[in-house]
Design an enzyme around this catalytic site. Structure first.
Site, PDB file in Angstrom:
ATOM      1  N   ILE A 225       1.851  11.996  25.539  1.00  0.00           N
ATOM      2  CA  ILE A 225       0.807  11.391  26.627  1.00  0.00           C
ATOM      3  C   ILE A 225       1.153  10.059  27.029  1.00  0.00           C
ATOM      4  CG2 ILE A 225      -1.540  11.246  27.262  1.00  0.00           C
ATOM      5  CD1 ILE A 225      -0.725  13.988  26.466  1.00  0.00           C
TER       6      ILE A 225
ATOM      7  N   ASN B 135       1.543   1.596  17.112  1.00  0.00           N
ATOM      8  CA  ASN B 135       1.019   0.372  17.636  1.00  0.00           C
ATOM      9  C   ASN B 135       2.284  -0.694  18.156  1.00  0.00           C
ATOM     10  OD1 ASN B 135       1.341  -0.315  15.014  1.00  0.00           O
ATOM     11  ND2 ASN B 135       0.027  -2.145  15.236  1.00  0.00           N
TER      12      ASN B 135
ATOM     13  N   PRO C 134       8.552   8.969  12.976  1.00  0.00           N
ATOM     14  CA  PRO C 134       7.589   8.018  14.020  1.00  0.00           C
ATOM     15  C   PRO C 134       6.509   8.698  14.120  1.00  0.00           C
ATOM     16  CG  PRO C 134       9.965   8.982  15.078  1.00  0.00           C
ATOM     17  CD  PRO C 134       9.787   9.609  13.614  1.00  0.00           C
ATOM     18  N   SER C 135       5.583   7.937  14.565  1.00  0.00           N
ATOM     19  CA  SER C 135       4.445   8.378  15.114  1.00  0.00           C
ATOM     20  C   SER C 135       4.380   9.689  15.916  1.00  0.00           C
ATOM     21  CB  SER C 135       3.453   7.272  15.518  1.00  0.00           C
ATOM     22  OG  SER C 135       2.415   8.003  16.151  1.00  0.00           O
TER      23      SER C 135
ATOM     24  N   VAL D 129       7.153   8.916  -9.376  1.00  0.00           N
ATOM     25  CA  VAL D 129       7.221   7.467  -9.581  1.00  0.00           C
ATOM     26  C   VAL D 129       8.377   6.960  -8.632  1.00  0.00           C
ATOM     27  CG1 VAL D 129       7.505   5.696 -11.269  1.00  0.00           C
ATOM     28  CG2 VAL D 129       6.855   8.095 -11.959  1.00  0.00           C
TER      29      VAL D 129
ATOM     30  N   GLU E  65       2.352  -1.571   4.315  1.00  0.00           N
ATOM     31  CA  GLU E  65       1.774  -2.555   5.262  1.00  0.00           C
ATOM     32  C   GLU E  65       0.814  -1.940   5.794  1.00  0.00           C
ATOM     33  OE1 GLU E  65       0.408  -4.280   7.667  1.00  0.00           O
ATOM     34  OE2 GLU E  65       2.368  -4.054   9.161  1.00  0.00           O
TER      35      GLU E  65
ATOM     36  N   CYS F 214      -2.475  -4.831  13.060  1.00  0.00           N
ATOM     37  CA  CYS F 214      -2.978  -4.717  11.708  1.00  0.00           C
ATOM     38  C   CYS F 214      -3.604  -6.362  11.530  1.00  0.00           C
ATOM     39  CB  CYS F 214      -2.182  -4.107  10.912  1.00  0.00           C
ATOM     40  SG  CYS F 214      -0.503  -5.002  10.908  1.00  0.00           S
TER      41      CYS F 214
ATOM     42  N   GLU G 117       7.542  -7.019   4.027  1.00  0.00           N
ATOM     43  CA  GLU G 117       8.691  -7.126   4.960  1.00  0.00           C
ATOM     44  C   GLU G 117       9.218  -8.295   5.588  1.00  0.00           C
ATOM     45  OE1 GLU G 117       7.821  -2.346   6.659  1.00  0.00           O
ATOM     46  OE2 GLU G 117       6.629  -4.150   7.562  1.00  0.00           O
TER      47      GLU G 117
END
Length: 485
Positions: free
Chosen positions: A25, A154, A178-179, A246, A252, A286, A462
């Protein structure tokens, strides 16, 4: 514009086993851009098997050879900016200026890890100083194996590069998930991989939902390492899943970051940095400094200037150059932010700017930049991550009070401090319980510095050399110096 819509597995564009699709979208118009493949567990299996086949050859390359591929990816991103920037804006809702900044970050990230990959050989076989002369020992760094990289909506491609570049530099083969909201720009990596000649199976991209393909990827015994950026709730589920076998995990996660402004601050500069910290990317960060703490002696003056600045933020079509803030990225996020604003109006806080959807915008997920003052400390507005352009403000009297309020959170990603007092800067830098402190400036990101948080903001780091180390295993080889007999 042509869009890649299939899965990228083993160097080829392929259809999903079950032939499902997901709508993508445009958040500014709510129109369907295209549909992409909806992968399932069967597709995760194909991707993992491709990555495992490619692993021995890829990890056996020298760091310099892997670095060469990364450098070419960096150059390809720069060469494709005219396509990538509008694609980022179209699918995510960022302004064009924000999307251009993102692409520069992506290119810089791949170039940086190309350099670290080339330097990796210098770290290999380093001798260890032992207390005994009867033994010698040396250190090796080896690929963590097959890595599953689950990235958010984001900062699509930015967070992907933060994971993918160090993983490839370390000798890992990868599956990127990916999202499902913003998959289009990550799919461009498949074409880039083919363009630079990346060996088949080193990079695989599977689009789909978290339940459909993300969970099977996390559970797969052929995945050795998981790296996830997203909500704390999802991160805890991934961590629990990884514990069953494990797997190595880096997370993050969320944030509710404080910005501390003291009475020696320049009001105009402080307002600029405050607005950048909460209204950039429509607040969908975030690290958004969504809790503002202002020393009481300058509170009225700063608040007046802040409200005036917020009134001047133009919200609208992100393709228009004068627009400073685009829409939220999805309907779900739009509804969540409007619900949080409604709760803020009921919790006893005072609304001084914004407070709802944008008047006159009949379509699109547009929300006004919103400011509440006198926010109760026990309210969701003060304690919970909203992930939108909503700022909660309180006054404080002393440095000790400000520090206590800043640290009183289950999150600990970043903090901002605005003051000219060098001793105060040193004290707060040492005492704030966060992974990154920004002093007298915006949240400028550099690939050379680490990114990650304390508490429920995540595990691991990261960027910088720390990002590379997340995808390396350490091995020591110790041998006796004396021969038998």
């Amino acid at each position: 514009m042509h869009y890649q819509t299939q899965l990228f597995i083993d160097g080829q564009w392929v259809a999903p086993v079950r032939q499902g699709t997901l709508e993508v979208i445009n958040p500014a118009t709510e129109e369907v851009i295209t549909t992409v493949a909806a992968a399932t567990a069967e597709d995760a299996e194909r991707a993992v098997q491709a990555a495992r086949r490619a692993l021995p050859a890829w990890r056996s390359l020298s760091g310099g050879e892997r670095g060469g591929y990364l450098r070419r990816i960096s150059e390809a991103v720069q060469q494709r900016k005219d396509r990538l920037i509008p694609l980022q804006t179209l699918n995510n809702g960022k302004t064009l200026a924000e999307a251009e900044y993102d692409m520069d970050l992506v290119s810089a990230c791949f170039a940086y890890y190309a350099k670290l990959a080339e330097q990796l050989e210098q770290r290999q076989n380093q001798p260890v100083v032992l207390p005994s002369t009867e033994f010698t020992s040396r250190t090796r760094f080896e690929s963590a194996g097959v890595a599953g990289l689950i990235v958010p909506w984001n900062y699509p491609l930015v967070t992907t590069s933060w994971k993918l570049a160090p993983a490839l530099a370390a000798g890992c083969t990868v599956i990127v998930k990916p999202s499902e909201i913003t998959p289009l720009i990550e799919l461009e990596l498949g074409d880039i991989a083919r363009e630079v000649g990346l060996p088949a199976g080193v990079l695989n991209i599977v689009t789909g939902t978290g339940q459909g393909v993300g969970a099977p990827l996390c559970e797969h015994p052929g995945v050795d390492k998981l790296s996830f950026t997203g909500s704390t709730a999802t991160g805890t589920r991934i961590m629990a899943t990884a514990a069953q076998s494990v797997k190595g995990v880096s997370l993050e996660l969320g944030g509710k970051s404080p910005m501390l402004v003291f009475d020696d601050a320049r009001i105009d500069a402080a307002v600029e940095w405050i607005c950048g910290g909460i209204f950039a990317n429509a607040g969908q960060m975030c690290s958004a400094t969504s809790r503002l703490l202002v020393q009481r002696s300058i509170y009225p003056q700063l608040l007046d200037a802040l409200v005036q600045a917020v009134a001047g933020i133009q919200v609208g079509d992100p393709f228009e150059p004068q627009v400073a803030m685009g829409p939220l990225t999805s309907r779900d996020q739009y509804d969540k932010v409007l619900s949080a604003i409604a709760q803020g109006k009921q919790c006893g806080a005072t609304l001084v700017a914004g407070g709802g959807s944008v008047p006159g915008q009949e379509r699109g997920y547009f929300v006004q930049p919103t400011v509440f003052t006198e926010v109760p400390l026990d309210s969701a507005l003060w304690c919970e991550e909203i992930f939108g352009p909503v700022l909660a403000v309180r006054a404080f009297d002393t440095e000790e009070e400000a520090l206590a309020l800043a640290n009183d959170s289950c999150f600990g990603l970043v903090a901002g401090v605005i003051t000219e007092d060098e001793q105060r800067i040193q004290r707060l830098s040492a005492s704030l319980e966060v992974g990154h402190v920004f002093i007298n400036g915006p949240q400028e990101l550099f690939v050379e510095t680490s990114w990650g948080g304390f508490k429920q903001s995540g595990i691991g780091r990261e960027l910088g050399p720390w990002g590379l180390d997340e995808f390396l295993e350490v091995k020591h080889i110790t041998r006796g110096a004396k021969q038998p007999g």
